[in-house]
Scaffold this active site. Structure first.
Site, mmCIF file in Angstrom:
data_model
loop_
_atom_site.group_PDB
_atom_site.id
_atom_site.type_symbol
_atom_site.label_atom_id
_atom_site.label_comp_id
_atom_site.label_asym_id
_atom_site.label_seq_id
_atom_site.Cartn_x
_atom_site.Cartn_y
_atom_site.Cartn_z
ATOM 1 N N ASP A 51 -25.135 12.844 -84.453
ATOM 2 C CA ASP A 51 -25.540 14.145 -83.914
ATOM 3 C C ASP A 51 -24.524 15.220 -84.300
ATOM 4 O O ASP A 51 -24.726 16.401 -84.008
ATOM 5 C CB ASP A 51 -25.799 14.087 -82.399
ATOM 6 C CG ASP A 51 -24.586 13.680 -81.595
ATOM 7 O OD1 ASP A 51 -23.523 13.403 -82.187
ATOM 8 O OD2 ASP A 51 -24.700 13.636 -80.340
ATOM 9 N N SER A 52 -23.457 14.818 -85.008
ATOM 10 C CA SER A 52 -22.568 15.811 -85.629
ATOM 11 C C SER A 52 -23.354 16.684 -86.607
ATOM 12 O O SER A 52 -22.846 17.714 -87.040
ATOM 13 C CB SER A 52 -21.411 15.119 -86.359
ATOM 14 O OG SER A 52 -21.893 14.123 -87.238
ATOM 15 N N ASP A 90 -27.980 8.254 -84.132
ATOM 16 C CA ASP A 90 -27.481 8.725 -82.836
ATOM 17 C C ASP A 90 -28.629 9.107 -81.919
ATOM 18 O O ASP A 90 -29.598 9.752 -82.362
ATOM 19 C CB ASP A 90 -26.630 9.987 -83.055
ATOM 20 C CG ASP A 90 -25.183 9.780 -82.675
ATOM 21 O OD1 ASP A 90 -24.871 8.813 -81.957
ATOM 22 O OD2 ASP A 90 -24.358 10.602 -83.129
ATOM 23 N N LYS A 119 -27.221 4.549 -81.470
ATOM 24 C CA LYS A 119 -25.915 4.713 -80.815
ATOM 25 C C LYS A 119 -26.081 5.664 -79.643
ATOM 26 O O LYS A 119 -26.759 6.691 -79.779
ATOM 27 C CB LYS A 119 -24.889 5.264 -81.809
ATOM 28 C CG LYS A 119 -23.549 5.629 -81.163
ATOM 29 C CD LYS A 119 -22.471 5.857 -82.182
ATOM 30 C CE LYS A 119 -22.432 7.231 -82.797
ATOM 31 N NZ LYS A 119 -22.214 8.327 -81.838
ATOM 32 N N GLU A 121 -23.829 7.437 -76.153
ATOM 33 C CA GLU A 121 -22.512 7.682 -75.562
ATOM 34 C C GLU A 121 -22.485 7.245 -74.100
ATOM 35 O O GLU A 121 -23.482 7.403 -73.386
ATOM 36 C CB GLU A 121 -22.160 9.173 -75.676
ATOM 37 C CG GLU A 121 -22.054 9.641 -77.115
ATOM 38 C CD GLU A 121 -21.613 11.101 -77.254
ATOM 39 O OE1 GLU A 121 -21.233 11.722 -76.234
ATOM 40 O OE2 GLU A 121 -21.645 11.599 -78.393
ATOM 41 N N GLU A 188 -13.777 6.489 -80.119
ATOM 42 C CA GLU A 188 -13.320 7.773 -80.687
ATOM 43 C C GLU A 188 -12.100 8.314 -79.951
ATOM 44 O O GLU A 188 -12.097 8.413 -78.707
ATOM 45 C CB GLU A 188 -14.476 8.799 -80.606
ATOM 46 C CG GLU A 188 -14.085 10.168 -81.161
ATOM 47 C CD GLU A 188 -15.279 11.095 -81.393
ATOM 48 O OE1 GLU A 188 -16.428 10.686 -81.136
ATOM 49 O OE2 GLU A 188 -15.037 12.230 -81.839
HETATM 50 O O1 KIV Z 1 -22.152 12.155 -84.621
HETATM 51 C C1 KIV Z 1 -21.122 11.729 -85.162
HETATM 52 O O2 KIV Z 1 -20.757 12.102 -86.286
HETATM 53 C C2 KIV Z 1 -20.327 10.774 -84.420
HETATM 54 C C3 KIV Z 1 -18.913 10.568 -84.877
HETATM 55 C C4 KIV Z 1 -18.035 10.131 -83.779
HETATM 56 C C5 KIV Z 1 -18.816 9.637 -86.027
HETATM 57 O O3 KIV Z 1 -20.790 10.177 -83.496
#
Ligand code: KIV
Length: 272
Positions: A51-52, A90, A119, A121, A188
């Site tokens: 999600d970056s 993500d 993924k 959080e 992280e």
């Molecule tokens: O979205 C992202 O780029 C991440 C980083 C921590 C790799 O989750």
């Protein structure tokens, strides 16, 4: 076994074999087909549609505005661009925190777009959701330490896990996610010694970013590794364009540095 010798799409079982053989796992974030092709040819094992993309593609200050449709769009593009890397997508902010059923619906959309794993959080508070997804056939990577979707609650992008209580909480988070069935854990921005402890403790693949050299692998944010954003960089960022003859050469150097353990070095690492 080396991932280089496998020509088909890697599976989580392949990554587990690399991990068991002690080979470091090289992951890049990726958002489009052209970079997926380039990173594949550099030998990357896994690509994360992070999600970056909210920051580096869409120009937002945070990852918070990213939608499931955004991640699905970029996941499909990445999948079309490469044949071998394992694809992790993500789950964006607000797409999984409400209920396990909400998480399943959105994770299923990302798998339909081409992801092999999602993924999300969070630690102990997400364990029931992880268990729900895993029981329904969705591989899950946890993400603990600095969790950018909680930037406002954390008061900024700060190193986490400092002090005994915070370290203990991260250990409990990691154990809860493993017990819930997560098979990968992204860690992280925490002190390297704590990341090493977590890696030993959980016995599943740990992917570090700002978490020292003792994780099972490293993830590099594409735009950071190729020195694209201007301004001050986080301590763990290495500019792989430095001394490289091309972007492809920089990607090869990055993968090699992860594999031979030379990245991250002490200068990219946080102390406790
Ligand atoms: O979205 C992202 O780029 C991440 C980083 C921590 C790799 O989750």
């Amino acid at each position: 076994m080396s991932a280089q010798t496998i020509t088909r799409r890697l599976t989580q079982a392949d990554l587990a074999k690399l991990y068991q053989a002690g080979e470091k796992i090289a992951q890049f974030t990726c958002y489009d087909a052209s970079f997926a092709r380039l990173l594949e040819s550099a030998g990357v094992d896994t690509l994360l549609i992070g999600d970056s993309l909210g920051n580096v593609i869409q120009g937002h200050d945070t990852t918070l505005p990213v939608s499931v449709a955004d991640i699905a769009y970029h996941t499909a593009a990445v999948k079309r661009g490469c044949e071998r890397p394992f694809i992790v997508a993500d789950m964006p902010f607000g797409s999984y925190q409400e209920s396990p059923a909400q998480a399943f619906r959105n994770a299923a959309a990302l798998l339909a777009a081409g992801a092999q794993m999602v993924k999300l959080e969070g630690g102990q508070e997400m364990a029931a959701t992880v268990e729900f997804l895993v029981a329904r056939g969705i591989p899950v990577c946890g993400h603990i330490g600095l969790t950018p979707q909680s930037v406002h609650a954390l008061g900024g992008y700060k190193v986490q896990g400092k002090g005994e209580a915070a370290a203990q909480r991260l250990k409990s988070d990691a154990q809860a996610l493993k017990a819930a069935g997560a098979t990968m854990l992204l860690i992280e921005a925490i002190p390297a010694a704590l990341a090493a402890e977590l890696t030993t403790l959980v016995g599943i693949i740990t992917i570090g970013i700002g978490a020292g050299k003792d994780c099972s692998g490293q993830v590099m944010v594409l735009h950071d590794a190729f020195d694209i954003p201007p301004g001050k960089k986080a301590k763990f960022v290495k500019n792989f364009m430095d001394g490289a003859s091309s972007i492809h050469d920089a990607a090869c150097r990055a993968v090699a540095a992860v594999k031979d353990g030379s990245y991250p070095g002490p200068e990219h690492t946080y102390a406790g």
